[in-house]
Scaffold this motif. Structure first.
Motif, mmCIF file in Angstrom:
data_model
loop_
_atom_site.group_PDB
_atom_site.id
_atom_site.type_symbol
_atom_site.label_atom_id
_atom_site.label_comp_id
_atom_site.label_asym_id
_atom_site.label_seq_id
_atom_site.Cartn_x
_atom_site.Cartn_y
_atom_site.Cartn_z
ATOM 1 N N GLU A 217 0.622 -1.182 0.091
ATOM 2 C CA GLU A 217 -0.097 0.020 0.128
ATOM 3 C C GLU A 217 0.800 1.367 -0.003
ATOM 4 O O GLU A 217 0.630 2.055 -0.696
ATOM 5 C CB GLU A 217 -0.895 -0.079 1.279
ATOM 6 N N PRO A 218 1.943 1.294 0.643
ATOM 7 C CA PRO A 218 2.949 2.596 0.806
ATOM 8 C C PRO A 218 3.312 2.736 -0.633
ATOM 9 O O PRO A 218 3.437 3.851 -0.974
ATOM 10 C CB PRO A 218 3.839 2.366 1.862
ATOM 11 N N ALA A 219 3.626 1.684 -1.253
ATOM 12 C CA ALA A 219 4.383 1.813 -2.682
ATOM 13 C C ALA A 219 3.305 2.149 -3.366
ATOM 14 O O ALA A 219 3.702 3.271 -4.460
ATOM 15 C CB ALA A 219 5.081 0.330 -3.056
ATOM 16 N N ARG A 220 1.833 1.849 -3.609
ATOM 17 C CA ARG A 220 1.130 2.250 -4.531
ATOM 18 C C ARG A 220 0.596 3.821 -4.302
ATOM 19 O O ARG A 220 0.451 4.654 -5.250
ATOM 20 C CB ARG A 220 -0.256 1.454 -4.310
ATOM 21 N N GLU A 221 0.675 4.095 -2.842
ATOM 22 C CA GLU A 221 0.444 5.509 -2.709
ATOM 23 C C GLU A 221 1.794 6.419 -3.061
ATOM 24 O O GLU A 221 1.359 7.634 -3.668
ATOM 25 C CB GLU A 221 0.470 5.675 -1.089
ATOM 26 N N PHE A 222 2.840 5.987 -2.965
ATOM 27 C CA PHE A 222 4.037 6.996 -3.434
ATOM 28 C C PHE A 222 3.750 6.992 -5.049
ATOM 29 O O PHE A 222 4.018 8.126 -5.538
ATOM 30 C CB PHE A 222 5.344 6.169 -3.241
ATOM 31 N N LEU A 223 3.443 5.713 -5.556
ATOM 32 C CA LEU A 223 3.490 5.858 -7.197
ATOM 33 C C LEU A 223 2.469 6.878 -7.809
ATOM 34 O O LEU A 223 2.568 7.564 -8.548
ATOM 35 C CB LEU A 223 3.587 4.455 -7.826
ATOM 36 N N ALA A 224 1.221 6.831 -6.892
ATOM 37 C CA ALA A 224 0.110 7.684 -7.350
ATOM 38 C C ALA A 224 0.589 8.985 -7.136
ATOM 39 O O ALA A 224 0.196 9.956 -7.941
ATOM 40 C CB ALA A 224 -1.010 7.380 -6.456
ATOM 41 N N ARG A 225 1.293 9.452 -6.053
ATOM 42 C CA ARG A 225 1.441 10.817 -5.851
ATOM 43 C C ARG A 225 2.512 11.236 -6.765
ATOM 44 O O ARG A 225 2.791 12.382 -7.124
ATOM 45 C CB ARG A 225 2.094 11.027 -4.349
ATOM 46 N N TRP A 226 3.548 10.285 -6.955
ATOM 47 C CA TRP A 226 4.657 10.596 -8.008
ATOM 48 C C TRP A 226 4.232 10.923 -9.382
ATOM 49 O O TRP A 226 4.726 11.848 -10.101
ATOM 50 C CB TRP A 226 5.606 9.488 -8.033
ATOM 51 N N THR A 227 3.327 10.064 -9.928
ATOM 52 C CA THR A 227 2.870 10.076 -11.276
ATOM 53 C C THR A 227 1.729 11.488 -11.294
ATOM 54 O O THR A 227 1.841 12.198 -12.210
ATOM 55 C CB THR A 227 2.069 9.226 -11.940
ATOM 56 N N ALA A 228 0.889 11.631 -10.173
ATOM 57 C CA ALA A 228 -0.010 12.788 -10.451
ATOM 58 C C ALA A 228 0.609 14.143 -10.469
ATOM 59 O O ALA A 228 -0.012 15.075 -10.890
ATOM 60 C CB ALA A 228 -1.069 12.565 -9.237
ATOM 61 N N GLY A 229 1.745 14.326 -9.779
ATOM 62 C CA GLY A 229 2.410 15.525 -9.641
ATOM 63 C C GLY A 229 3.433 15.860 -10.514
ATOM 64 O O GLY A 229 4.443 16.856 -10.712
ATOM 65 N N MET A 230 3.526 14.909 -11.685
ATOM 66 C CA MET A 230 4.594 14.903 -12.648
ATOM 67 C C MET A 230 4.844 16.277 -13.450
ATOM 68 O O MET A 230 5.742 16.874 -13.620
ATOM 69 C CB MET A 230 4.523 13.734 -13.672
ATOM 70 N N ASP A 231 3.260 16.928 -13.904
ATOM 71 C CA ASP A 231 3.480 17.912 -14.927
ATOM 72 C C ASP A 231 3.919 19.021 -14.027
ATOM 73 O O ASP A 231 4.857 20.004 -14.528
ATOM 74 C CB ASP A 231 2.205 18.279 -15.534
ATOM 75 N N ASP A 232 3.438 19.437 -12.840
ATOM 76 C CA ASP A 232 3.858 20.466 -12.066
ATOM 77 C C ASP A 232 5.322 20.529 -11.602
ATOM 78 O O ASP A 232 6.066 21.473 -11.758
ATOM 79 C CB ASP A 232 2.896 20.669 -10.972
ATOM 80 N N ALA A 233 5.718 19.316 -11.275
ATOM 81 C CA ALA A 233 7.029 19.334 -10.661
ATOM 82 C C ALA A 233 8.002 19.513 -11.899
ATOM 83 O O ALA A 233 9.102 20.129 -11.673
ATOM 84 C CB ALA A 233 7.192 17.778 -10.235
ATOM 85 N N LEU A 234 7.784 19.067 -13.316
ATOM 86 C CA LEU A 234 8.613 19.255 -14.322
ATOM 87 C C LEU A 234 8.609 20.663 -14.728
ATOM 88 O O LEU A 234 9.606 21.371 -14.911
ATOM 89 C CB LEU A 234 7.981 18.200 -15.461
ATOM 90 N N ALA A 235 7.553 21.341 -14.301
ATOM 91 C CA ALA A 235 7.305 22.724 -14.897
ATOM 92 C C ALA A 235 8.400 23.709 -13.949
ATOM 93 O O ALA A 235 8.806 24.563 -14.544
ATOM 94 C CB ALA A 235 5.809 23.288 -14.799
ATOM 95 N N ARG A 236 8.526 23.253 -12.482
ATOM 96 C CA ARG A 236 8.922 24.030 -11.677
ATOM 97 C C ARG A 236 10.577 23.664 -12.060
ATOM 98 O O ARG A 236 11.484 24.655 -11.881
ATOM 99 C CB ARG A 236 8.838 23.602 -10.221
ATOM 100 N N TRP A 237 10.722 22.472 -12.080
ATOM 101 C CA TRP A 237 12.232 22.227 -12.496
ATOM 102 C C TRP A 237 12.921 22.911 -13.800
ATOM 103 O O TRP A 237 13.931 23.234 -13.916
ATOM 104 C CB TRP A 237 12.317 20.535 -12.778
ATOM 105 N N ARG A 238 12.125 22.887 -14.852
ATOM 106 C CA ARG A 238 12.365 23.772 -16.082
ATOM 107 C C ARG A 238 12.575 25.029 -15.590
ATOM 108 O O ARG A 238 13.790 25.527 -16.166
ATOM 109 C CB ARG A 238 11.210 23.543 -16.877
ATOM 110 N N THR A 239 11.850 25.572 -14.916
ATOM 111 C CA THR A 239 11.972 27.148 -14.676
ATOM 112 C C THR A 239 13.258 27.385 -13.805
ATOM 113 O O THR A 239 13.994 28.321 -14.110
ATOM 114 C CB THR A 239 10.605 27.586 -13.988
ATOM 115 N N GLU A 240 13.282 26.423 -12.786
ATOM 116 C CA GLU A 240 14.613 26.620 -11.763
ATOM 117 C C GLU A 240 15.828 26.352 -12.260
ATOM 118 O O GLU A 240 17.013 27.103 -12.083
ATOM 119 C CB GLU A 240 14.150 26.041 -10.676
ATOM 120 N N PHE A 241 15.801 25.092 -13.274
ATOM 121 C CA PHE A 241 17.360 24.869 -13.462
ATOM 122 C C PHE A 241 17.621 24.764 -15.085
ATOM 123 O O PHE A 241 18.982 24.407 -15.144
ATOM 124 C CB PHE A 241 17.305 23.331 -12.980
ATOM 125 N N LEU A 242 16.822 24.710 -15.919
ATOM 126 C CA LEU A 242 17.278 24.551 -17.272
ATOM 127 C C LEU A 242 17.515 26.208 -18.212
ATOM 128 O O LEU A 242 16.795 26.937 -17.814
ATOM 129 C CB LEU A 242 15.952 24.038 -18.141
#
Length: 377
Positions: A217-242
Motif C-alpha cells: 500500500e505505501p508503494a501504491r500511494e507513493f507511485l500515485a503521488r509521483w505520477t499525479a504531480g509529474m507535470d507541475d514538478a517538471l514545470a518547476r524544474w524547467r523554470t528553476e534549472f534549465l
C-alpha cells in the motif's frame, strides 16, 4: 535428506492425511502404487525411498537434470504436473517452446487464460533450464487466500533432478522435520497479491494494474503521488534549472543536452546519490523517465519491499512486456553512472535496454506456431 523420525509408507500416508496434503482416497491410491514394488508397507523408508513415496502420493514435481527427448514436451509435463497440484485453481494450456529468428528461446503458456512467458536458455544436449524453473515456478502457485508455495529439493549436482513440493509453510516444516526432506525456502514469505487486472491484457492500463496488485500500500500511494504531480514538478524544474534554449521536448537528443548540466554539478556517483532527493536531481529523474515513456513502450514503477538493493524504494521505468522479457531502467542510477564514468550519450542509451526487451517480446510473438494472443505493449 535431513534426519527424521522412523517413517514407513503406512505412517507417511496417515501423516499426509492429517496434514491435509492428500485425501483418504489419495492415500489409499498411493499405498497401492507403493505396494506394487515394496509390499511391506510397514518397512522403514530409507534415503531416497521417502522421496519416491512422496511422488507416489502425487505431491512431487520432478525436473530432470539430464537430457530429455523433447524439450517442449518436458516443459509441458512439468507445467501440467505443477498446476495439477493446485487442485484446479491453476490451469495451464497452450505450452509452446518458441525460437525466434535470431535464435532466442522462450517458453510460452497460458495460465488461467492469460499468456505467460519464461525466458529459457539451453545448453548443448537438450537439458531443461532448471534455473528458470526454479526462479519462475511461483507463477504456478495458487492465488488468493491459499497459502501453499512451491518448495525445492534441489539436486546436489548440475545434472541431477530437482524436485518441487507444493505445501503450506506448516506442511513444509513437517516434511522436513518428520520426513527428512531438505526442502529449501522454509523462511520464504508468499507475496500477498491484490485482485487481478481488469483492463485488456497487454495494454498500458493492464501493466499498471498488474504492477499495483503486487505492490504494498505505501508503494501504491507513493507511485500515485509521483505520477499525479509529474507535470507541475517538471514545470518547476524547467523554470528553476534549465537554461534558455534547452530542448524541453522529451526527445533522446534532449537527454544528451541534459548531460553537461549534470556533469557540471556532480563529480561522481556518490554526489548524485546524495542529492537524489534534491530538486535538481529529482527533476532530472522525472525528465529522463518521462522521455523514456514517450520513446519506448514502458511505464513508471516503484516497490517497497524493505530490500537494500538498487530497485527498492526508488522510481524506475519498466518495459511494457511480460515478466519473462522485463527490463528496468532506474534513472537515478543512470545519472550516477554518467557522473562516475563521464561518458556522453549514456542517458539516451537507456532507451536501448527497454527497446531490446520490447523487440525480444515482439520477435517471440511473431515466432509462435499458434496465432499470438493480444499482448500489445
Amino acid at each position: 535428506m535431513a534426519n527424521a523420525t522412523r517413517m514407513t509408507s503406512r505412517r507417511m500416508a496417515t501423516r499426509l492425511v492429517e496434514l491435509g496434503m492428500v485425501t483418504e482416497e489419495g492415500a489409499a491410491k498411493g499405498l497401492a502404487a507403493i505396494g506394487e514394488y515394496a509390499p511391506d508397507l510397514d518397512e522403514e523408508l530409507v534415503g531416497d525411498d521417502v522421496l519416491d513415496a512422496i511422488d507416489e502420493f502425487g505431491l512431487a514435481v520432478w525436473v530432470h537434470g539430464e537430457d530429455v527427448d523433447d524439450l517442449e514436451e518436458g516443459y509441458r509435463g512439468i507445467l501440467r504436473e505443477a498446476a495439477a497440484l493446485s487442485g484446479g485453481s491453476v490451469v495451464v494450456g497452450d505450452v509452446e517452446l518458441v525460437r525466434d529468428a535470431d535464435g532466442g528461446e522462450a517458453l510460452h503458456f497460458l495460465r488461467n487464460g492469460e499468456p505467460v512467458w519464461w525466458p529459457v536458455e539451453h545448453q548443448p544436449g537438450d537439458c531443461l533450464d532448471q534455473l528458470t524453473i526454479m526462479e519462475c515456478i511461483g507463477d504456478l502457485e495458487p492465488g488468493g487466500a491459499d497459502p501453499r508455495m512451491f518448495y525445492e529439493l534441489p539436486g546436489l549436482d548440475v545434472c541431477e533432478d530437482d524436485v518441487y513440493v507444493l505445501a503450506t509453510p506448516e506442511q513444509a516444516r513437517a516434511l522436513r522435520g518428520e520426513f527428512g526432506l531438505d526442502l529449501e525456502g522454509l523462511d520464504a514469505q508468499k507475496p500477498q497479491y491484490g485482485p487481478p487486472a481488469t483492463a485488456p491484457f497487454g495494454t498500458f492500463e493492464w501493466y499498471m494494474q498488474d504492477d499495483a496488485r503486487t505492490m504494498s500500500e505505501p508503494a501504491r500511494e507513493f507511485l500515485a503521488r509521483w505520477t499525479a504531480g509529474m507535470d507541475d514538478a517538471l514545470a518547476r524544474w524547467r523554470t528553476e534549472f534549465l537554461p534558455q534554449g534547452f530542448p524541453f521536448d522529451f526527445s533522446l537528443a534532449s537527454l544528451d543536452a541534459l548531460e553537461p548540466l549534470v556533469l557540471d554539478r556532480h563529480p561522481g556517483r556518490d554526489s548524485v546519490i546524495a542529492a537524489g532527493g534534491g530538486p535538481f536531481v529529482e527533476g532530472a529523474v522525472r525528465y529522463i523517465g518521462e522521455t523514456l515513456l514517450r520513446v519506448v513502450p514502458s511505464r513508471w514503477g516503484y516497490q517497497d519491499m524493505g530490500l537494500s538493493d538498487a530497485y527498492d524504494r526508488i522510481p524506475m521505468i519498466r518495459s511494457n512486456t511480460p515478466a519473462g522479457f522485463l527490463q528496468t531502467v532506474v534513472p537515478l542510477r543512470r545519472l550516477g553512472a554518467l557522473a562516475e564514468h563521464r561518458e556522453r550519450g549514456l542517458l539516451a542509451a537507456s532507451e536501448g535496454f527497454l527497446r531490446d526487451a520490447v523487440d525480444r517480446h515482439r520477435k517471440a510473438q511473431a515466432a509462435r506456431r499458434r496465432p499470438p494472443e493480444t499482448e500489445g505493449a
